[in-house]
Design a protein around this motif. Structure first.
Motif, PDB file in Angstrom:
ATOM      1  N   ARG A  81      -2.931  -1.373  14.172  1.00 60.99           N
ATOM      2  CA  ARG A  81      -3.781  -0.461  14.947  1.00 60.99           C
ATOM      3  C   ARG A  81      -5.184  -1.036  15.129  1.00 60.99           C
ATOM      4  O   ARG A  81      -5.797  -0.892  16.179  1.00 60.99           O
ATOM      5  N   TYR A  82      -5.687  -1.705  14.089  1.00 65.07           N
ATOM      6  CA  TYR A  82      -7.040  -2.253  14.146  1.00 65.07           C
ATOM      7  C   TYR A  82      -7.065  -3.733  14.536  1.00 65.07           C
ATOM      8  O   TYR A  82      -8.081  -4.401  14.386  1.00 65.07           O
ATOM      9  N   ARG A  83      -5.954  -4.245  15.049  1.00 67.28           N
ATOM     10  CA  ARG A  83      -5.840  -5.591  15.596  1.00 67.28           C
ATOM     11  C   ARG A  83      -6.189  -6.688  14.593  1.00 67.28           C
ATOM     12  O   ARG A  83      -6.903  -7.653  14.911  1.00 67.28           O
ATOM     13  N   ILE A  84      -5.675  -6.542  13.371  1.00 60.01           N
ATOM     14  CA  ILE A  84      -5.881  -7.563  12.346  1.00 60.01           C
ATOM     15  C   ILE A  84      -4.671  -8.488  12.371  1.00 60.01           C
ATOM     16  O   ILE A  84      -3.581  -8.110  11.946  1.00 60.01           O
ATOM     17  N   SER A  85      -4.864  -9.670  12.899  1.00 61.81           N
ATOM     18  CA  SER A  85      -3.793 -10.654  13.014  1.00 61.81           C
ATOM     19  C   SER A  85      -3.256 -10.998  11.617  1.00 61.81           C
ATOM     20  O   SER A  85      -4.031 -11.030  10.649  1.00 61.81           O
ATOM     21  N   PRO A  86      -1.957 -11.274  11.496  1.00 61.70           N
ATOM     22  CA  PRO A  86      -1.388 -11.626  10.184  1.00 61.70           C
ATOM     23  C   PRO A  86      -2.126 -12.753   9.467  1.00 61.70           C
ATOM     24  O   PRO A  86      -2.225 -12.746   8.242  1.00 61.70           O
ATOM     25  N   ARG A  87      -2.690 -13.704  10.207  1.00 59.05           N
ATOM     26  CA  ARG A  87      -3.389 -14.825   9.549  1.00 59.05           C
ATOM     27  C   ARG A  87      -4.683 -14.391   8.853  1.00 59.05           C
ATOM     28  O   ARG A  87      -5.232 -15.148   8.055  1.00 59.05           O
ATOM     29  N   TYR A  88      -5.190 -13.186   9.163  1.00 57.93           N
ATOM     30  CA  TYR A  88      -6.418 -12.682   8.541  1.00 57.93           C
ATOM     31  C   TYR A  88      -6.150 -11.617   7.477  1.00 57.93           C
ATOM     32  O   TYR A  88      -7.088 -11.117   6.859  1.00 57.93           O
ATOM     33  N   GLN A  89      -4.906 -11.252   7.260  1.00 55.90           N
ATOM     34  CA  GLN A  89      -4.586 -10.097   6.421  1.00 55.90           C
ATOM     35  C   GLN A  89      -4.676 -10.380   4.925  1.00 55.90           C
ATOM     36  O   GLN A  89      -4.550 -11.515   4.472  1.00 55.90           O
ATOM     37  N   SER A  90      -4.885  -9.281   4.203  1.00 56.68           N
ATOM     38  CA  SER A  90      -4.924  -9.279   2.746  1.00 56.68           C
ATOM     39  C   SER A  90      -4.239  -8.000   2.281  1.00 56.68           C
ATOM     40  O   SER A  90      -3.473  -7.399   3.038  1.00 56.68           O
ATOM     41  N   CYS A  91      -4.548  -7.562   1.083  1.00 59.11           N
ATOM     42  CA  CYS A  91      -3.830  -6.421   0.510  1.00 59.11           C
ATOM     43  C   CYS A  91      -4.424  -5.058   0.854  1.00 59.11           C
ATOM     44  O   CYS A  91      -3.778  -4.046   0.615  1.00 59.11           O
ATOM     45  N   HIS A  92      -5.628  -5.004   1.367  1.00 59.51           N
ATOM     46  CA  HIS A  92      -6.224  -3.710   1.734  1.00 59.51           C
ATOM     47  C   HIS A  92      -7.088  -3.860   2.979  1.00 59.51           C
ATOM     48  O   HIS A  92      -7.550  -4.947   3.297  1.00 59.51           O
ATOM     49  N   THR A  93      -7.286  -2.733   3.648  1.00 65.56           N
ATOM     50  CA  THR A  93      -8.081  -2.678   4.872  1.00 65.56           C
ATOM     51  C   THR A  93      -9.059  -1.532   4.748  1.00 65.56           C
ATOM     52  O   THR A  93      -8.670  -0.430   4.373  1.00 65.56           O
ATOM     53  N   ALA A  94     -10.314  -1.783   5.051  1.00 68.67           N
ATOM     54  CA  ALA A  94     -11.336  -0.730   5.051  1.00 68.67           C
ATOM     55  C   ALA A  94     -11.900  -0.607   6.457  1.00 68.67           C
ATOM     56  O   ALA A  94     -12.049  -1.606   7.173  1.00 68.67           O
ATOM     57  N   ILE A  95     -12.201   0.628   6.842  1.00 65.68           N
ATOM     58  CA  ILE A  95     -12.743   0.909   8.168  1.00 65.68           C
ATOM     59  C   ILE A  95     -14.045   1.695   8.003  1.00 65.68           C
ATOM     60  O   ILE A  95     -14.093   2.692   7.285  1.00 65.68           O
ATOM     61  N   SER A  96     -15.085   1.235   8.699  1.00 64.69           N
ATOM     62  CA  SER A  96     -16.376   1.932   8.654  1.00 64.69           C
ATOM     63  C   SER A  96     -16.349   3.104   9.633  1.00 64.69           C
ATOM     64  O   SER A  96     -15.495   3.154  10.523  1.00 64.69           O
TER      65      SER A  96
END
Length: 170
Positions: A81-96
């Protein structure tokens, strides 16, 4: 008795002087927060069983950033949904609140700097993977240098800051 009154008056004057000088100093000292500023509140999406995510959230809180924690059934759907490509991913996502994305073990001071700068064309920051020594991934004195990437709206990235030592994360 006169001496005691004299000393009491001197003491009172000293307290007044200290209060006035503190007030003058405090009003002339630049501040990054005002009475109307609210702490940054991030929505953090993570697995309910991830301990390193909890450690990262504690790191955020120790630097004045607050978190609303969410445990979605499909964490990948959030990343998509937030357009985070797999090459940039980690175990958690935070949104401001403004919609900026903070993916992975980003040091809190770097998030704070980014939110102050709001780089043009950026959607957020990412620390791909789980680098040893990053906030939440501490292992004593062990440390691996890593890059915090600036994620751009066109899908590209660039190095926002290179973390070369443990002292840069805290």
């Amino acid at each position: 008795m006169v001496f005691q009154r004299f000393m009491g008056a001197i003491g009172s004057l000293a307290v007044i002087f200290l209060l006035i000088s503190h007030t003058v100093h405090a009003s002339s000292t630049p501040s990054t927060a005002t009475a109307t500023d609210k702490p940054v509140q991030l929505d953090v999406y993570k697995s309910p069983t991830c301990g390193c995510c909890e450690e990262w959230i504690s790191h955020l809180q120790s630097h004045g950033l607050q978190s609303n924690i969410h445990h979605p059934d499909d964490l990948n759907a959030i990343k998509n949904r937030y357009r985070i490509s797999p090459r940039y991913q980690s175990c958690h996502t935070a949104i401001s609140p403004e919609g900026y994305v903070f993916e992975g073990h980003i040091p809190a001071p770097v998030i704070t700097r980014f939110l102050a700068e709001k780089p043009q064309g950026a959607i957020g920051l990412a620390v791909p993977g789980m680098p040893v020594g990053s906030p939440g991934m501490e292992m004593g004195e062990r440390f691996t240098p890593y890059d915090v990437l600036l994620l751009k709206s066109d899908g590209s990235s660039e190095v926002y800051i290179r973390i070369t030592s443990l002292t840069q994360t805290f």
